[in-house]
Write a protein that holds these residues in place. Structure first.
Motif: not given
Length: 268
Positions: A46-70
């Protein structure tokens, strides 16, 4: 990461991710706070991106599919050589599996689980993506700490599933266990009893290294987040607990000696 990169010892925190309601806004927030740059992640997740800092991939961010209230929450992933076997063992030990195991393209195989007290965590079997080492670099995760009611109640689960040795803090004022793998401190469990927030329950907190904890906390507020606990000194560095604009909580810390980040217990 490449397929030839070194794998983490099973049980090692190796990755963190965050599911949000507004991915574009979260990308803007964390870019401004940590200087992260972002690239598209695996399409099958699904919609997601990987965060990079310098030469490192440091974290992943994703979007809740149905924008539910979690609620938005940072999630640490623990390394394994066999995600399916780890999930089976976690179930046998009283845990639950909420997602997976499933493949994340060529990057690896993952699952999302919860311990017997309800704290969620991820399981990661590395493919091409092994994860990020916690070596104290600015802008990267350096520590993960489980906040729960009683450290001694839940620690046998993690020791059995991930092979941790535990070291208690000898104190009448604090319930704290440090988790060790091969003699190396890799995380902690803090028991807070009745002080556990009812709206959160047991949960893991990720600490990110920053150059200045006071400036980082102030920057969080300027970007629309808020301070959960004011900046303060600890035996391991100056730190603050904060939350992003969606309420996802994390900590920022200026380590006293970044070279020793992975051997320190982050507590106060």
């Amino acid at each position: 990461m490449t397929e030839g990169a070194a794998r983490f010892t099973p049980g090692t925190p190796c990755w963190v991710s965050l599911m949000v309601h507004d991915l574009a806004a979260s990308e803007k927030f964390y870019h401004a706070l940590f200087g992260w740059e972002f690239q598209e992640g695996p399409a099958q997740l699904g919609p997601c991106i990987h965060a990079h800092f310098g030469d490192r991939q440091v974290a992943g961010l994703g979007e809740m599919h149905d924008r539910r209230s979690l609620p938005a929450a940072w999630l640490p992933y623990l390394a394994t050589d066999d995600a399916d076997a780890t999930c089976a063992l976690a179930r046998d030990c009283g845990g639950t599996i909420g997602v997976g195991p499933l493949d994340s393209g060529d990057a690896g195989r993952m699952a999302i689980a919860a311990d017997p007290c309800g704290a969620a965590f991820g399981i990661w079997q590395a493919g091409e993506h092994t994860g990020v080492p916690a070596d104290g670099r600015i802008g990267t995760p350096v520590w993960n700490e489980l906040v729960t009611r009683d450290s001694f109640v839940v620690s046998p689960f993690y020791s059995t599933v991930f092979g941790y040795d535990t070291e208690p803090v000898v104190s009448t004022d604090i319930d704290y266990l440090t988790l060790h793998l091969g003699g190396r401190a890799i995380g902690g469990i803090r028991g807070v009893g009745g002080s556990l927030p009812r709206d959160r329950g047991p949960h893991w907190t990720t600490y990110f290294a920053v150059a200045d904890a006071d400036e980082a906390a102030q920057r969080v507020t300027e970007l629309g987040g808020h301070i959960v606990r004011e900046p303060r000194d600890s035996p391991y560095g100056r730190l603050a607990h904060v939350a992003d604009p969606e309420g996802a909580r994390f900590a920022v810390i200026r380590m006293l000696d970044p070279r020793d980040a992975v051997t320190r217990r982050v507590r106060d």
